[in-house]
Design a protein around this motif. Sequence first.
Motif, PDB file in Angstrom:
ATOM      1  N   ARG A 150      32.296  35.768  26.355  1.00 21.09           N
ATOM      2  CA  ARG A 150      31.087  35.501  27.175  1.00 21.09           C
ATOM      3  C   ARG A 150      31.087  36.562  28.409  1.00 21.09           C
ATOM      4  O   ARG A 150      29.975  36.968  28.648  1.00 21.09           O
ATOM      5  N   ILE A 151      32.195  37.152  28.956  1.00 21.80           N
ATOM      6  CA  ILE A 151      31.925  38.005  30.063  1.00 21.80           C
ATOM      7  C   ILE A 151      31.412  39.469  29.593  1.00 21.80           C
ATOM      8  O   ILE A 151      30.281  39.965  30.129  1.00 21.80           O
ATOM      9  N   SER A 152      31.759  39.909  28.496  1.00 20.78           N
ATOM     10  CA  SER A 152      31.296  41.226  28.055  1.00 20.78           C
ATOM     11  C   SER A 152      30.115  41.277  27.519  1.00 20.78           C
ATOM     12  O   SER A 152      29.241  42.173  27.412  1.00 20.78           O
ATOM     13  N   ALA A 153      29.596  39.886  27.159  1.00 17.40           N
ATOM     14  CA  ALA A 153      28.247  39.675  26.601  1.00 17.40           C
ATOM     15  C   ALA A 153      27.036  39.509  27.880  1.00 17.40           C
ATOM     16  O   ALA A 153      25.799  39.175  27.468  1.00 17.40           O
ATOM     17  N   LEU A 154      27.579  39.612  29.046  1.00 17.98           N
ATOM     18  CA  LEU A 154      26.674  39.472  29.988  1.00 17.98           C
ATOM     19  C   LEU A 154      25.767  40.604  30.178  1.00 17.98           C
ATOM     20  O   LEU A 154      26.065  41.764  29.785  1.00 17.98           O
ATOM     21  N   PRO A 155      24.470  40.266  30.717  1.00 18.46           N
ATOM     22  CA  PRO A 155      23.761  41.343  30.792  1.00 18.46           C
ATOM     23  C   PRO A 155      24.421  42.723  31.511  1.00 18.46           C
ATOM     24  O   PRO A 155      24.634  42.541  32.602  1.00 18.46           O
ATOM     25  N   HIS A 156      24.023  43.955  30.969  1.00 21.06           N
ATOM     26  CA  HIS A 156      24.407  45.084  31.609  1.00 21.06           C
ATOM     27  C   HIS A 156      25.781  45.551  31.842  1.00 21.06           C
ATOM     28  O   HIS A 156      26.234  46.507  32.517  1.00 21.06           O
ATOM     29  N   VAL A 157      26.705  44.752  31.288  1.00 18.99           N
ATOM     30  CA  VAL A 157      28.101  45.122  31.198  1.00 18.99           C
ATOM     31  C   VAL A 157      28.415  46.357  30.663  1.00 18.99           C
ATOM     32  O   VAL A 157      28.232  46.467  29.448  1.00 18.99           O
ATOM     33  N   ALA A 158      29.037  47.247  31.396  1.00 21.38           N
ATOM     34  CA  ALA A 158      29.287  48.571  30.604  1.00 21.38           C
ATOM     35  C   ALA A 158      30.752  48.701  30.226  1.00 21.38           C
ATOM     36  O   ALA A 158      31.567  49.302  29.513  1.00 21.38           O
ATOM     37  N   GLY A 159      31.437  47.777  31.258  1.00 16.66           N
ATOM     38  CA  GLY A 159      33.199  47.753  30.957  1.00 16.66           C
ATOM     39  C   GLY A 159      33.632  46.581  31.981  1.00 16.66           C
ATOM     40  O   GLY A 159      33.288  46.296  33.087  1.00 16.66           O
ATOM     41  N   THR A 160      35.077  46.356  31.546  1.00 18.04           N
ATOM     42  CA  THR A 160      35.958  45.306  32.298  1.00 18.04           C
ATOM     43  C   THR A 160      37.435  45.889  32.621  1.00 18.04           C
ATOM     44  O   THR A 160      37.753  46.746  31.760  1.00 18.04           O
ATOM     45  N   SER A 161      37.926  45.560  33.606  1.00 18.06           N
ATOM     46  CA  SER A 161      39.457  45.618  33.647  1.00 18.06           C
ATOM     47  C   SER A 161      39.890  44.506  34.175  1.00 18.06           C
ATOM     48  O   SER A 161      39.577  43.752  35.115  1.00 18.06           O
ATOM     49  N   THR A 162      41.149  43.945  33.413  1.00 19.80           N
ATOM     50  CA  THR A 162      41.381  42.731  33.788  1.00 19.80           C
ATOM     51  C   THR A 162      43.211  42.948  34.642  1.00 19.80           C
ATOM     52  O   THR A 162      43.987  43.725  34.178  1.00 19.80           O
ATOM     53  N   TYR A 163      43.196  42.042  35.583  1.00 23.62           N
ATOM     54  CA  TYR A 163      44.601  41.750  36.239  1.00 23.62           C
ATOM     55  C   TYR A 163      44.977  40.361  36.145  1.00 23.62           C
ATOM     56  O   TYR A 163      44.333  39.564  36.469  1.00 23.62           O
ATOM     57  N   VAL A 164      46.051  40.163  35.466  1.00 26.34           N
ATOM     58  CA  VAL A 164      46.447  38.900  35.442  1.00 26.34           C
ATOM     59  C   VAL A 164      47.394  38.208  36.514  1.00 26.34           C
ATOM     60  O   VAL A 164      48.508  39.113  36.952  1.00 26.34           O
ATOM     61  N   ALA A 165      47.015  37.248  37.164  1.00 27.83           N
ATOM     62  CA  ALA A 165      47.811  37.031  38.160  1.00 27.83           C
ATOM     63  C   ALA A 165      48.912  36.181  37.683  1.00 27.83           C
ATOM     64  O   ALA A 165      49.239  35.413  36.742  1.00 27.83           O
ATOM     65  N   MET A 166      50.431  36.592  38.284  1.00 25.47           N
ATOM     66  CA  MET A 166      51.617  35.931  38.183  1.00 25.47           C
ATOM     67  C   MET A 166      51.768  34.780  38.786  1.00 25.47           C
ATOM     68  O   MET A 166      52.587  33.947  38.243  1.00 25.47           O
ATOM     69  N   GLU A 167      51.243  34.590  40.001  1.00 27.01           N
ATOM     70  CA  GLU A 167      51.675  33.404  40.822  1.00 27.01           C
ATOM     71  C   GLU A 167      50.718  33.532  42.080  1.00 27.01           C
ATOM     72  O   GLU A 167      50.362  34.497  42.352  1.00 27.01           O
ATOM     73  N   ALA A 168      50.194  32.395  42.314  1.00 32.26           N
ATOM     74  CA  ALA A 168      49.356  32.076  43.522  1.00 32.26           C
ATOM     75  C   ALA A 168      50.317  31.793  44.681  1.00 32.26           C
ATOM     76  O   ALA A 168      50.776  30.792  44.864  1.00 32.26           O
ATOM     77  N   VAL A 169      50.269  32.865  45.666  1.00 30.62           N
ATOM     78  CA  VAL A 169      50.889  32.611  46.866  1.00 30.62           C
ATOM     79  C   VAL A 169      50.191  31.542  47.815  1.00 30.62           C
ATOM     80  O   VAL A 169      50.772  30.922  48.562  1.00 30.62           O
ATOM     81  N   LYS A 170      48.877  32.085  47.916  1.00 27.39           N
ATOM     82  CA  LYS A 170      47.899  31.305  48.742  1.00 27.39           C
ATOM     83  C   LYS A 170      46.551  31.159  47.947  1.00 27.39           C
ATOM     84  O   LYS A 170      46.026  32.058  47.738  1.00 27.39           O
ATOM     85  N   GLU A 171      46.175  29.857  47.935  1.00 31.36           N
ATOM     86  CA  GLU A 171      45.028  29.615  47.175  1.00 31.36           C
ATOM     87  C   GLU A 171      44.287  28.498  48.034  1.00 31.36           C
ATOM     88  O   GLU A 171      44.733  27.427  48.027  1.00 31.36           O
ATOM     89  N   VAL A 172      43.016  28.599  48.242  1.00 27.46           N
ATOM     90  CA  VAL A 172      42.453  27.494  48.989  1.00 27.46           C
ATOM     91  C   VAL A 172      41.215  27.137  48.020  1.00 27.46           C
ATOM     92  O   VAL A 172      40.605  28.017  47.454  1.00 27.46           O
ATOM     93  N   PHE A 173      41.103  25.949  47.936  1.00 32.21           N
ATOM     94  CA  PHE A 173      40.056  25.132  46.756  1.00 32.21           C
ATOM     95  C   PHE A 173      38.884  24.897  47.486  1.00 32.21           C
ATOM     96  O   PHE A 173      38.872  24.206  48.443  1.00 32.21           O
TER      97      PHE A 173
END
Length: 157
Positions: free
Chosen positions: A134-157
């Motif tokens: 899905r993400i790589s198939a989006l229009p004009h995507v040339a590249g991606t870099s991923t960062y995986v979250a280990m823990e949410a210290v503060k998250e507002v929904f």
Amino acid sequence: MSIALSSARIDLDRFDEAILRVLAVEGRISATELARRIGLSKSPTQARMKRLEDAGVITGYRANLDPIRMGQAHVAFVEVRLSDTREAALQAFNKAVLAIPEVEQCHMIASRFDYLLKVRTSDIQDYRRVLAERISALPHVAGTSTYVAMEAVKEVF
């Protein structure tokens, strides 16, 4: 505090600010209880809420869902670089990314990459599928870099 809305500007007094602080935390509070907490009667409190809604300061009310209890504990942040950053390409990307439910947030960034996505999935395998299909198939995507979250210290929904 004052908030500019396109060409309209609304000045907020201490009661408006108090209403917004309470509603940001407790959107389902009754008008009577809200009025009691901010020190106004119910009618003026309701009138102020209506004015804030009409002015677009309050844009809606919603339920906050616990994504972990819903089986969506995996969070990744994805830098997206586009091959084309002309306006038509940006609009095509913006429109297409809205259709991916796993993308919780999408921000255009002034950096060495063009967009930062917050992606929530059930696990790393599900994320890998979303990235590849899905993400790589989006229009004009040339590249991606991923960062995986280990823990949410503060998250507002």
